[in-house]
Design a protein around this motif. Structure first.
Motif, PDB file in Angstrom:
ATOM      1  N   VAL A 140     -17.605   6.662 -24.004  1.00 25.36           N
ATOM      2  CA  VAL A 140     -18.431   5.847 -24.895  1.00 25.36           C
ATOM      3  C   VAL A 140     -17.663   4.578 -25.270  1.00 25.36           C
ATOM      4  O   VAL A 140     -16.461   4.489 -25.044  1.00 25.36           O
ATOM      5  CB  VAL A 140     -18.821   6.615 -26.184  1.00 25.36           C
ATOM      6  CG1 VAL A 140     -19.675   7.818 -25.840  1.00 25.36           C
ATOM      7  CG2 VAL A 140     -17.597   7.038 -26.959  1.00 25.36           C
ATOM      8  N   SER A 141     -18.372   3.625 -25.860  1.00 26.73           N
ATOM      9  CA  SER A 141     -17.722   2.380 -26.264  1.00 26.73           C
ATOM     10  C   SER A 141     -16.832   2.645 -27.483  1.00 26.73           C
ATOM     11  O   SER A 141     -16.962   3.679 -28.152  1.00 26.73           O
ATOM     12  CB  SER A 141     -18.786   1.342 -26.634  1.00 26.73           C
ATOM     13  OG  SER A 141     -19.502   1.791 -27.772  1.00 26.73           O
ATOM     14  N   TYR A 145     -22.149  11.708 -37.016  1.00 24.63           N
ATOM     15  CA  TYR A 145     -22.776  11.426 -35.723  1.00 24.63           C
ATOM     16  C   TYR A 145     -24.227  10.985 -35.912  1.00 24.63           C
ATOM     17  O   TYR A 145     -24.671   9.971 -35.361  1.00 24.63           O
ATOM     18  CB  TYR A 145     -22.691  12.694 -34.870  1.00 24.63           C
ATOM     19  CG  TYR A 145     -23.493  12.682 -33.595  1.00 24.63           C
ATOM     20  CD1 TYR A 145     -24.683  13.402 -33.497  1.00 24.63           C
ATOM     21  CD2 TYR A 145     -23.045  11.992 -32.472  1.00 24.63           C
ATOM     22  CE1 TYR A 145     -25.408  13.414 -32.315  1.00 24.63           C
ATOM     23  CE2 TYR A 145     -23.777  12.005 -31.284  1.00 24.63           C
ATOM     24  CZ  TYR A 145     -24.946  12.729 -31.214  1.00 24.63           C
ATOM     25  OH  TYR A 145     -25.675  12.741 -30.052  1.00 24.63           O
ATOM     26  N   ARG A 166     -18.038  12.681 -21.904  1.00 23.36           N
ATOM     27  CA  ARG A 166     -18.811  11.437 -21.846  1.00 23.36           C
ATOM     28  C   ARG A 166     -17.946  10.284 -22.336  1.00 23.36           C
ATOM     29  O   ARG A 166     -17.313  10.373 -23.373  1.00 23.36           O
ATOM     30  CB  ARG A 166     -20.034  11.578 -22.745  1.00 23.36           C
ATOM     31  CG  ARG A 166     -20.892  10.364 -22.734  1.00 23.36           C
ATOM     32  CD  ARG A 166     -22.257  10.701 -23.230  1.00 23.36           C
ATOM     33  NE  ARG A 166     -23.233  10.020 -22.409  1.00 23.36           N
ATOM     34  CZ  ARG A 166     -24.533  10.186 -22.485  1.00 23.36           C
ATOM     35  NH1 ARG A 166     -25.025  11.055 -23.337  1.00 23.36           N
ATOM     36  NH2 ARG A 166     -25.338   9.507 -21.732  1.00 23.36           N
ATOM     37  N   TYR A 202     -24.427   7.578 -37.791  1.00 17.70           N
ATOM     38  CA  TYR A 202     -24.088   6.459 -36.908  1.00 17.70           C
ATOM     39  C   TYR A 202     -25.237   6.185 -35.934  1.00 17.70           C
ATOM     40  O   TYR A 202     -25.604   5.035 -35.688  1.00 17.70           O
ATOM     41  CB  TYR A 202     -22.793   6.731 -36.124  1.00 17.70           C
ATOM     42  CG  TYR A 202     -22.525   5.631 -35.110  1.00 17.70           C
ATOM     43  CD1 TYR A 202     -22.894   5.772 -33.781  1.00 17.70           C
ATOM     44  CD2 TYR A 202     -21.936   4.431 -35.512  1.00 17.70           C
ATOM     45  CE1 TYR A 202     -22.688   4.751 -32.878  1.00 17.70           C
ATOM     46  CE2 TYR A 202     -21.727   3.398 -34.607  1.00 17.70           C
ATOM     47  CZ  TYR A 202     -22.103   3.563 -33.285  1.00 17.70           C
ATOM     48  OH  TYR A 202     -21.909   2.538 -32.398  1.00 17.70           O
ATOM     49  N   LEU A 203     -25.816   7.225 -35.383  1.00 13.55           N
ATOM     50  CA  LEU A 203     -26.946   7.078 -34.466  1.00 13.55           C
ATOM     51  C   LEU A 203     -28.070   6.281 -35.114  1.00 13.55           C
ATOM     52  O   LEU A 203     -28.653   5.400 -34.510  1.00 13.55           O
ATOM     53  CB  LEU A 203     -27.497   8.458 -34.087  1.00 13.55           C
ATOM     54  CG  LEU A 203     -27.169   8.995 -32.702  1.00 13.55           C
ATOM     55  CD1 LEU A 203     -27.818  10.353 -32.522  1.00 13.55           C
ATOM     56  CD2 LEU A 203     -27.621   8.055 -31.607  1.00 13.55           C
ATOM     57  N   ALA A 246     -18.132   8.401 -33.704  1.00 13.80           N
ATOM     58  CA  ALA A 246     -19.340   9.236 -33.770  1.00 13.80           C
ATOM     59  C   ALA A 246     -19.298  10.317 -32.691  1.00 13.80           C
ATOM     60  O   ALA A 246     -19.654  11.473 -32.937  1.00 13.80           O
ATOM     61  CB  ALA A 246     -20.592   8.368 -33.609  1.00 13.80           C
ATOM     62  N   ALA A 247     -18.860   9.943 -31.503  1.00 13.29           N
ATOM     63  CA  ALA A 247     -18.746  10.918 -30.420  1.00 13.29           C
ATOM     64  C   ALA A 247     -17.721  11.990 -30.786  1.00 13.29           C
ATOM     65  O   ALA A 247     -17.938  13.182 -30.537  1.00 13.29           O
ATOM     66  CB  ALA A 247     -18.340  10.219 -29.119  1.00 13.29           C
ATOM     67  N   ASP A 291     -16.988   1.277 -30.314  1.00 17.76           N
ATOM     68  CA  ASP A 291     -17.800   1.329 -31.522  1.00 17.76           C
ATOM     69  C   ASP A 291     -18.347   2.729 -31.770  1.00 17.76           C
ATOM     70  O   ASP A 291     -18.451   3.172 -32.907  1.00 17.76           O
ATOM     71  CB  ASP A 291     -18.959   0.332 -31.383  1.00 17.76           C
ATOM     72  CG  ASP A 291     -19.600   0.028 -32.719  1.00 17.76           C
ATOM     73  OD1 ASP A 291     -20.783   0.347 -32.917  1.00 17.76           O
ATOM     74  OD2 ASP A 291     -18.903  -0.529 -33.592  1.00 17.76           O
ATOM     75  N   ALA A 292     -18.691   3.425 -30.708  1.00 21.00           N
ATOM     76  CA  ALA A 292     -19.320   4.749 -30.832  1.00 21.00           C
ATOM     77  C   ALA A 292     -18.319   5.885 -30.753  1.00 21.00           C
ATOM     78  O   ALA A 292     -18.704   7.053 -30.898  1.00 21.00           O
ATOM     79  CB  ALA A 292     -20.364   4.919 -29.728  1.00 21.00           C
TER      80      ALA A 292
END
Lengths: 253, 250
Positions: free
Chosen positions: B32-33, B95, B30, B98-99, B39-40, B35-36
């Motif tokens: 992701v940006s 993760y 996946r 952050y979510l 977390a990913a 920023d994320a």
């Protein structure tokens, strides 16, 4: 009141204000250093030239050459406009302005009559705080000035600096300037995704509905551009924005 | 007889580890940006480190099928597995944090906590004085001069090993009502409840005598494998599920 509006000169800001400023109103553009307050005000001046309305531009901060240069860099031939009588630039100090106001026909009112101005820009009101007057006296004097300008049917855009660069609490002024005007537009920095971005928000717009969302502000060689809203983001007013949980979940789940 | 059960335990562990690796691979696909991205990465690390730790556990069981594993090897594997567990827990918790908060910088205090946790556990195990190897029917363990369960650290250690997954999964499940896409709701529900049942049952068993029973040993491994399979299916649902539930693969 007629439905006529005066374009701010910035498309996105016209959208936020549902058409532009209301004629005769006093608009405060407040923001941290470097957020584009003066440029935003200049857009209004440029829009006025385009619409055939003349502007008096009062600056307490810059010399005429600096103003001409900065405007020229954005594509606005300010010196040429002044020669053509479309704009009058006044470089002075707040105490001179207020002293002359007390003496009847002031420098300001003379300039307005000279170019038949319908628009006035004052950059920036911060300098009035250094006059040494009490907050009450200052507020009273400026309230009187604002009312005189309303009687002259001049739409006034004033800028004011907020020293805070980033953070949750924003105090517009120490003496209630925000209560003397009809509209307050706030420009601020917000940290998002590790970058310092600029945001614009309308805090107050008397007599009309307006967009209440924060929108992205871009300041570059072409001037100020108001872009799309900060979608999926929260806590912009706190200075350190985060994307909303739904936006994060959208990406990570 | 224990050779057969140990072999079965090793097989369960290897298959489970392979499933966890596959989940890590799938979620890595996946984009992701910026920023994320951390977390990913944390989420991927959770699955990859869990796979690594499980695989290491199967090594002990497999060796034990043919004879008693050396104590030194068992201790080394245990320490590496402990480190991987701390990395996995950091990844999962970061993760989730952050979510829910959007605060990227939480990785630092969380990493500091799990670094301290690792060294506390490491020191605790060293201080417990390993004396030999216990080859059970379903697992291979190190025996200690001091009974670990008698230590004051026993409950906090167990809590920090199991509670983050369980509480985190319960919190994760609350996102069911925050996401709008059907496939995301499906993933949230399956992943959170798989982990809750998996670690919740392990937690209950570890606090009771039932944990040593053969029936539980078999059951727990099936639960673990089923949970892993369900989680993989949450990200790569088979065609039947895609049609019936109208969900899509990640």
């Amino acid at each position: 009141m007629s439905g006529k509006r005066l374009s701010t000169g910035i498309k996105g800001l016209d959208e936020m204000t549902h058409g532009g400023y209301i004629p005769g109103d006093a608009v405060l553009i407040a923001g941290s250093p470097g957020t584009g307050k003066t440029t935003t005000a200049m857009h209004f001046m440029a829009a006025g030239v385009e619409a055939g309305e003349h502007t008096v531009f009062v600056t307490f901060e810059y010399l005429p050459q600096q103003i001409y240069r900065d405007a020229g860099n954005r594509g606005w031939p300010l010196e040429q406009w002044e020669k053509e009588g479309k704009v009058k630039v006044i470089c002075t100090t707040p105490d001179v302005l207020m002293m002359e106001a007390d003496q009847g026909q002031s420098l300001l009112e003379e300039a307005i009559q000279e170019v038949n101005a319908k628009r006035l820009i004052v950059d920036s009101m911060t300098h009035f705080e250094f006059l040494g007057s009490s907050h009450n006296d200052l507020r009273q004097d400026l309230s009187g000035l604002m009312n005189r300008l309303r009687l002259l049917d001049v739409t006034t855009v004033v800028t004011h600096e907020i020293p805070q660069i980033i953070g949750p609490a924003v105090r517009i002024s120490n003496w209630g300037l925000e209560f003397l005007v009809d509209a307050v537009i706030l420009l601020r920095y917000v940290e998002l995704e590790g970058e310092l971005q600029k945001a614009i928000n309308i805090l107050k717009f008397r007599g009309s509905d307006h967009d209440k969302r924060y929108r992205r502000l871009r300041l570059d060689q072409g001037g100020v551009t108001v872009e799309e809203e900060f979608a999926g983001v929260e806590n912009i007013s706190g200075g350190t924005a985060t994307r909303k949980i739904a936006a994060r979940a959208e990406e990570l789940i | 007889m224990s050779q057969a059960t140990l072999a079965a335990a090793a097989a369960f562990s290897v298959v489970s580890a392979l499933v966890y690796f596959q989940v890590a691979r799938v979620v890595a696909m996946r984009s992701v940006s910026a920023d994320a991205s951390l977390a990913a990465t944390g989420f991927r690390l959770w699955w990859a480190a869990l796979a690594g730790s499980t695989l290491l556990g199967s090594l002990d069981e497999l060796i034990a099928v043919f004879g008693e594993p050396p104590l030194g090897l068992l201790i080394a594997v245990g320490h590496i597995s402990l480190a991987l567990t701390c990395v996995a827990l950091w990844g999962l918790l970061y993760y989730l944090l952050y979510l829910f908060t959007g605060r990227r910088r939480l990785w630092m205090p969380l990493a500091a906590f799990y670094a301290v946790y690792f060294f506390v556990l490491f020191g605790w195990l060293l201080g417990a004085d390993a004396t030999g190897v216990e080859v059970g029917r379903w697992s291979v363990d190190v025996s200690y001069a001091k009974d670990l369960a008698d230590s004051v650290l026993w409950l906090p250690v167990l809590a920090f090993l199991l509670l983050p997954q369980i509480l985190g999964s319960i919190a994760y499940f609350t996102l069911y009502w925050r996401v709008e896409e059907r496939s995301q709701k499906f993933r949230v529900a399956v992943v959170s409840w798989s982990i809750i049942i998996w670690f919740g049952s392990a937690g209950v068993a570890s606090l009771s005598e039932f944990g040593q029973e053969d029936l539980w040993q078999v059951t727990s491994r099936f639960i673990g494998l089923a949970a892993a399979g369900a989680i993989l299916a949450a990200y790569r649902p088979p065609a039947l599920l895609r049609r019936t539930l109208r969900v899509e693969a990640l």
